[in-house]
Write a protein that holds these residues in place. Structure first.
Motif, PDB file in Angstrom:
ATOM      1  N   ILE A 294       0.864  -1.012   0.073  1.00 12.22           N
ATOM      2  CA  ILE A 294      -0.126   0.064  -0.068  1.00 12.22           C
ATOM      3  C   ILE A 294       0.799   1.402  -0.093  1.00 12.22           C
ATOM      4  CG2 ILE A 294      -1.546   1.264   1.423  1.00 12.22           C
ATOM      5  CD1 ILE A 294      -2.710  -1.206   2.363  1.00 12.22           C
ATOM      6  N   HIS A 295       0.656   2.082  -0.884  1.00 15.15           N
ATOM      7  CA  HIS A 295       1.254   3.365  -1.029  1.00 15.15           C
ATOM      8  C   HIS A 295       0.214   4.487  -0.901  1.00 15.15           C
ATOM      9  CE1 HIS A 295       5.179   1.839  -2.477  1.00 15.15           C
ATOM     10  NE2 HIS A 295       4.154   0.794  -3.172  1.00 15.15           N
ATOM     11  N   SER A 296       0.595   5.704  -0.753  1.00 18.72           N
ATOM     12  CA  SER A 296      -0.478   6.579  -0.632  1.00 18.72           C
ATOM     13  C   SER A 296       0.145   7.920  -1.547  1.00 18.72           C
ATOM     14  CB  SER A 296      -0.618   7.243   0.847  1.00 18.72           C
ATOM     15  OG  SER A 296      -1.878   7.934   0.866  1.00 18.72           O
TER      16      SER A 296
ATOM     17  N   ALA B 130       3.971  13.150  -3.190  1.00 15.79           N
ATOM     18  CA  ALA B 130       4.777  12.267  -2.054  1.00 15.79           C
ATOM     19  C   ALA B 130       3.974  11.032  -1.832  1.00 15.79           C
ATOM     20  CB  ALA B 130       5.078  13.223  -0.932  1.00 15.79           C
ATOM     21  N   CYS B 131       4.452  10.141  -1.369  1.00 18.53           N
ATOM     22  CA  CYS B 131       3.889   8.673  -0.733  1.00 18.53           C
ATOM     23  C   CYS B 131       3.858   9.347   0.785  1.00 18.53           C
ATOM     24  CB  CYS B 131       4.810   7.663  -0.958  1.00 18.53           C
ATOM     25  SG  CYS B 131       3.838   6.157  -0.321  1.00 18.53           S
ATOM     26  N   ALA B 132       2.290   8.889   1.100  1.00 20.07           N
ATOM     27  CA  ALA B 132       2.025   9.187   2.512  1.00 20.07           C
ATOM     28  C   ALA B 132       1.713   8.216   3.355  1.00 20.07           C
ATOM     29  CB  ALA B 132       0.761  10.221   2.440  1.00 20.07           C
ATOM     30  N   GLU B 133       2.100   7.027   2.901  1.00 20.54           N
ATOM     31  CA  GLU B 133       2.058   5.719   3.448  1.00 20.54           C
ATOM     32  C   GLU B 133       3.450   5.196   3.707  1.00 20.54           C
ATOM     33  OE1 GLU B 133      -1.162   4.367   4.715  1.00 20.54           O
ATOM     34  OE2 GLU B 133       0.467   3.044   5.642  1.00 20.54           O
ATOM     35  N   LEU B 134       3.734   4.873   5.072  1.00 21.48           N
ATOM     36  CA  LEU B 134       5.159   4.428   4.950  1.00 21.48           C
ATOM     37  C   LEU B 134       4.984   2.951   4.606  1.00 21.48           C
ATOM     38  CD1 LEU B 134       7.925   4.271   6.340  1.00 21.48           C
ATOM     39  CD2 LEU B 134       7.137   3.247   8.529  1.00 21.48           C
ATOM     40  N   CYS B 135       5.939   2.687   3.556  1.00 24.80           N
ATOM     41  CA  CYS B 135       5.848   1.579   2.501  1.00 24.80           C
ATOM     42  C   CYS B 135       7.185   0.642   2.492  1.00 24.80           C
ATOM     43  CB  CYS B 135       5.219   2.128   1.156  1.00 24.80           C
ATOM     44  SG  CYS B 135       6.471   3.144   0.404  1.00 24.80           S
ATOM     45  N   GLY B 136       8.260   0.945   3.132  1.00 20.66           N
ATOM     46  CA  GLY B 136       9.160   0.222   3.337  1.00 20.66           C
ATOM     47  C   GLY B 136      10.655   1.343   3.455  1.00 20.66           C
TER      48      GLY B 136
ATOM     49  N   GLY C  36      12.603   2.497   1.755  1.00 19.89           N
ATOM     50  CA  GLY C  36      12.730   3.692   0.758  1.00 19.89           C
ATOM     51  C   GLY C  36      11.646   4.613   0.591  1.00 19.89           C
ATOM     52  N   HIS C  37      10.734   4.472   1.534  1.00 18.54           N
ATOM     53  CA  HIS C  37       9.592   5.511   1.483  1.00 18.54           C
ATOM     54  C   HIS C  37       9.819   6.798   1.344  1.00 18.54           C
ATOM     55  CE1 HIS C  37       6.013   7.427   2.965  1.00 18.54           C
ATOM     56  NE2 HIS C  37       6.462   7.828   3.892  1.00 18.54           N
ATOM     57  N   TYR C  38      10.989   7.428   1.763  1.00 25.26           N
ATOM     58  CA  TYR C  38      11.354   8.712   1.815  1.00 25.26           C
ATOM     59  C   TYR C  38      11.478   9.141   0.206  1.00 25.26           C
ATOM     60  CZ  TYR C  38      16.150   7.245   1.090  1.00 25.26           C
ATOM     61  OH  TYR C  38      17.301   6.857   0.739  1.00 25.26           O
ATOM     62  N   LYS C  39      11.775   8.006  -0.746  1.00 28.02           N
ATOM     63  CA  LYS C  39      12.490   8.278  -2.009  1.00 28.02           C
ATOM     64  C   LYS C  39      11.146   8.687  -2.778  1.00 28.02           C
ATOM     65  CE  LYS C  39      15.208   4.873  -2.975  1.00 28.02           C
ATOM     66  NZ  LYS C  39      16.214   4.122  -3.686  1.00 28.02           N
ATOM     67  N   MET C  40       9.889   8.070  -2.390  1.00 26.71           N
ATOM     68  CA  MET C  40       8.825   8.261  -3.255  1.00 26.71           C
ATOM     69  C   MET C  40       8.364   9.873  -3.541  1.00 26.71           C
ATOM     70  SD  MET C  40       6.829   5.120  -2.878  1.00 26.71           S
ATOM     71  CE  MET C  40       5.732   5.224  -4.143  1.00 26.71           C
ATOM     72  N   ARG C  41       9.111  10.419  -3.960  1.00 28.24           N
ATOM     73  CA  ARG C  41       8.738  11.965  -4.009  1.00 28.24           C
ATOM     74  C   ARG C  41       8.949  12.321  -5.690  1.00 28.24           C
ATOM     75  NH1 ARG C  41      11.607  16.465  -0.469  1.00 28.24           N
ATOM     76  NH2 ARG C  41       9.898  17.939  -1.491  1.00 28.24           N
TER      77      ARG C  41
HETATM   78 CU   LIG Z   1       5.124   4.349  -0.963  1.00 25.76          CU
END
Ligand SMILES: [Cu+2]
Length: 277
Positions: A189-191, A224-230, A232-237
């Motif tokens: 799940i991502h956001s 941005a991704c607003a769901e902690l997804c792993g 590399g979550h911070y990279k989903m910009r």
């Molecule tokens: Cu994500």
């Protein structure tokens, strides 16, 4: 003891200060672009901000009211001593007041019901599938660890055809034109979060979720991704680029297609591939 009470007092003062400052400087706590002070750049964003402010005013009234009641009670029922140094009045016990309990249950319940009804139309406009625009999608956006893969229909306006255009973390749209996204997730799940447009929607594996929004100011915004997804979550910009005109958007798309060597897939007539007349 004294220091601690000072620290507590400072925290309380900070809270009151922030509360008093917030409604008059919305950009302090809402992410608006620098050239659009005090105003969200999308229709849904402005509706959501209006709801935010109503809730802020309501909670303000409750906050001020309860704090005032607290101060009054402390003053009124303070432990005073008489001339002989004995308590001026004996402590009194009581088992609560049913009337009071009913009143302070009904009032918050009524406020919650009011908010629930009042926000319904905004929510429906942003989230109900029946309200989704009946237009072809701008793009299909797939969240995966750890990037946003974006697929545009390309010149033919249809997804899943050879002229589709792919980008990563780069969403382009046109000003004042409602953008419809088909949102997917490839793994977890991502956001999908567009803070300046106040859009946030979970991307769920196995589902295609429509997301729509507009923007009335050309420029570059944040995805941005607003769901902690792993890890590399911070990279989903990603970037959201809002073009001033449709022509500008088309020009960007053509340039991207050429850059990716896909222009040969555009129909050019009989001599496109084989070189025959
Ligand atoms: Cu994500």
């Amino acid at each position: 003891m004294r220091y601690w009470s000072l620290i507590f007092a400072l925290a309380a003062l900070f809270g009151v200060g922030a509360f008093a400052y917030a409604p008059f400087s919305a950009d302090w706590w809402l992410p608006n672009p620098a050239d659009s002070p005090g105003r969200a750049v999308s229709t849904s964003g402005r509706e959501i901000d209006a709801l935010f402010l109503i809730i802020l005013w309501l909670t303000s009234a409750v906050f001020v009211g309860t704090q005032a009641a607290l101060v009054w009670a402390q003053y009124r029922y303070a432990d005073r001593l008489d001339a002989e140094g004995k308590p001026a009045r004996p402590a009194r016990y009581f088992h609560g007041s049913q009337r009071l309990e009913v009143v302070w249950t009904i009032i918050p319940a009524a406020i919650l019901v009011f908010l629930a009804l009042y926000q319904m139309e905004t929510w429906a406009n942003i989230k109900f599938r029946s309200a989704a625009p009946k237009t072809p999608p701008l793009a299909e956006v797939t969240g995966r660890q750890f990037q946003w893969v974006i697929k545009y229909p390309g010149p033919d306006g249809k997804l899943n055809t050879p002229d589709d255009l792919f980008t990563v973390n780069d969403l382009h749209l046109v000003k004042d034109k409602t953008a419809l996204i088909h949102l997917k997730a490839a793994d977890v799940i991502h956001s999908f979060f567009l803070p300046q447009m106040r859009i946030k929607q979970d991307a769920v594996p196995g589902m295609t979720i429509p997301v729509w929004f507009d923007c009335d100011r050309a420029g570059r915004y944040e995805l941005a991704c607003a769901e902690l997804c792993g890890w590399g979550h911070y990279k989903m910009r990603g970037d959201v680029v809002v073009h001033e005109t449709e022509a500008e958007f088309q020009a960007w798309q053509t340039a991207k297609l050429t850059e990716q060597g896909r222009s040969r897939l555009e129909p050019k007539g009989d001599d496109a591939e084989g070189g025959k007349p």
